[in-house]
Write a protein that holds these residues in place. Sequence first.
Motif, short mmCIF file in Angstrom:
data_model
loop_
_atom_site.label_atom_id
_atom_site.label_comp_id
_atom_site.label_asym_id
_atom_site.label_seq_id
_atom_site.Cartn_x
_atom_site.Cartn_y
_atom_site.Cartn_z
N GLY A 116 0.79 -1.22 0.00
CA GLY A 116 0.00 0.00 0.00
C GLY A 116 0.83 1.27 0.00
N GLU A 117 1.95 1.28 0.73
CA GLU A 117 2.77 2.48 0.81
C GLU A 117 3.93 2.45 -0.18
N LEU A 118 4.47 1.26 -0.44
CA LEU A 118 5.63 1.11 -1.32
C LEU A 118 5.31 0.25 -2.53
N SER A 119 6.01 0.53 -3.63
CA SER A 119 5.93 -0.37 -4.78
C SER A 119 7.17 -1.24 -4.86
N ALA A 120 8.26 -0.84 -4.15
CA ALA A 120 9.49 -1.64 -4.16
C ALA A 120 10.40 -1.22 -3.02
N ALA A 121 11.28 -2.14 -2.63
CA ALA A 121 12.34 -1.85 -1.66
C ALA A 121 13.49 -2.78 -1.99
N ALA A 122 14.73 -2.27 -1.89
CA ALA A 122 15.88 -3.09 -2.26
C ALA A 122 17.16 -2.48 -1.70
N PHE A 123 18.17 -3.33 -1.54
CA PHE A 123 19.53 -2.85 -1.30
C PHE A 123 20.16 -2.71 -2.68
N LEU A 124 20.56 -1.48 -3.05
CA LEU A 124 21.15 -1.24 -4.36
C LEU A 124 22.54 -0.63 -4.21
N SER A 125 23.41 -0.96 -5.15
CA SER A 125 24.75 -0.38 -5.14
C SER A 125 24.67 1.10 -5.47
N LYS A 126 25.69 1.85 -5.05
CA LYS A 126 25.74 3.28 -5.36
C LYS A 126 25.79 3.49 -6.88
N ALA A 127 26.50 2.61 -7.59
CA ALA A 127 26.58 2.73 -9.05
C ALA A 127 25.20 2.53 -9.68
N ALA A 128 24.45 1.55 -9.20
CA ALA A 128 23.12 1.30 -9.74
C ALA A 128 22.21 2.51 -9.49
N LEU A 129 22.31 3.12 -8.30
CA LEU A 129 21.49 4.29 -8.00
C LEU A 129 21.88 5.48 -8.86
N ARG A 130 23.18 5.66 -9.09
CA ARG A 130 23.63 6.78 -9.94
C ARG A 130 23.11 6.63 -11.37
N ASP A 131 23.05 5.38 -11.85
CA ASP A 131 22.64 5.11 -13.24
C ASP A 131 21.13 5.06 -13.44
N ASP A 132 20.37 4.92 -12.37
CA ASP A 132 18.92 4.74 -12.48
C ASP A 132 18.22 6.09 -12.60
#
Length: 165
Positions: A104-120
Amino acid sequence: MDHKRGNVWIASAGLVINEAGEWLVVKKAYSGLKGKWSLPAGFVKPGEMLDEAAVREVKEETGIDAEPVAFLGLRTGVIDGEISDNLAMFLLRPLSDAITVQAGELSAAAFLSKAALRDDPDTSGLLRYLLALEPLVSLPPHNGLNPGNPFGYTKYRLYLKSSKS
């Protein structure tokens, strides 16, 4: 605008970093952050300290147990010239690793690398700013302090950088 909270909003967020250096991030299912990777966060409840709210929000949104390590910073702003919107950010250490997404509050949650976050392209502006500041500077907690009995504190913690720390 959500006026049930009044004109001063106090919220807390937790940056949880696992042993692999990955950041725990969530995608909200609503609000201005809908579909964007952001930190688990939410409003502080009565009787709760800011760091406790960050720990609670991380647990509620992701199922991850965590403990406060340091204060990272404060995001503060004014919405529509009338609502003071404040977010305290804490560095948290994970005590578990199994993610459960809050329905209901979230559509996703994950541990992501800093590189993946920079590229997303779905990484929020605040997360992008934090990533650009790496390594982050933080203030450690100092426990066991009491500013004096006349104040009636039942809990008290100070986040401060001192020359002795």
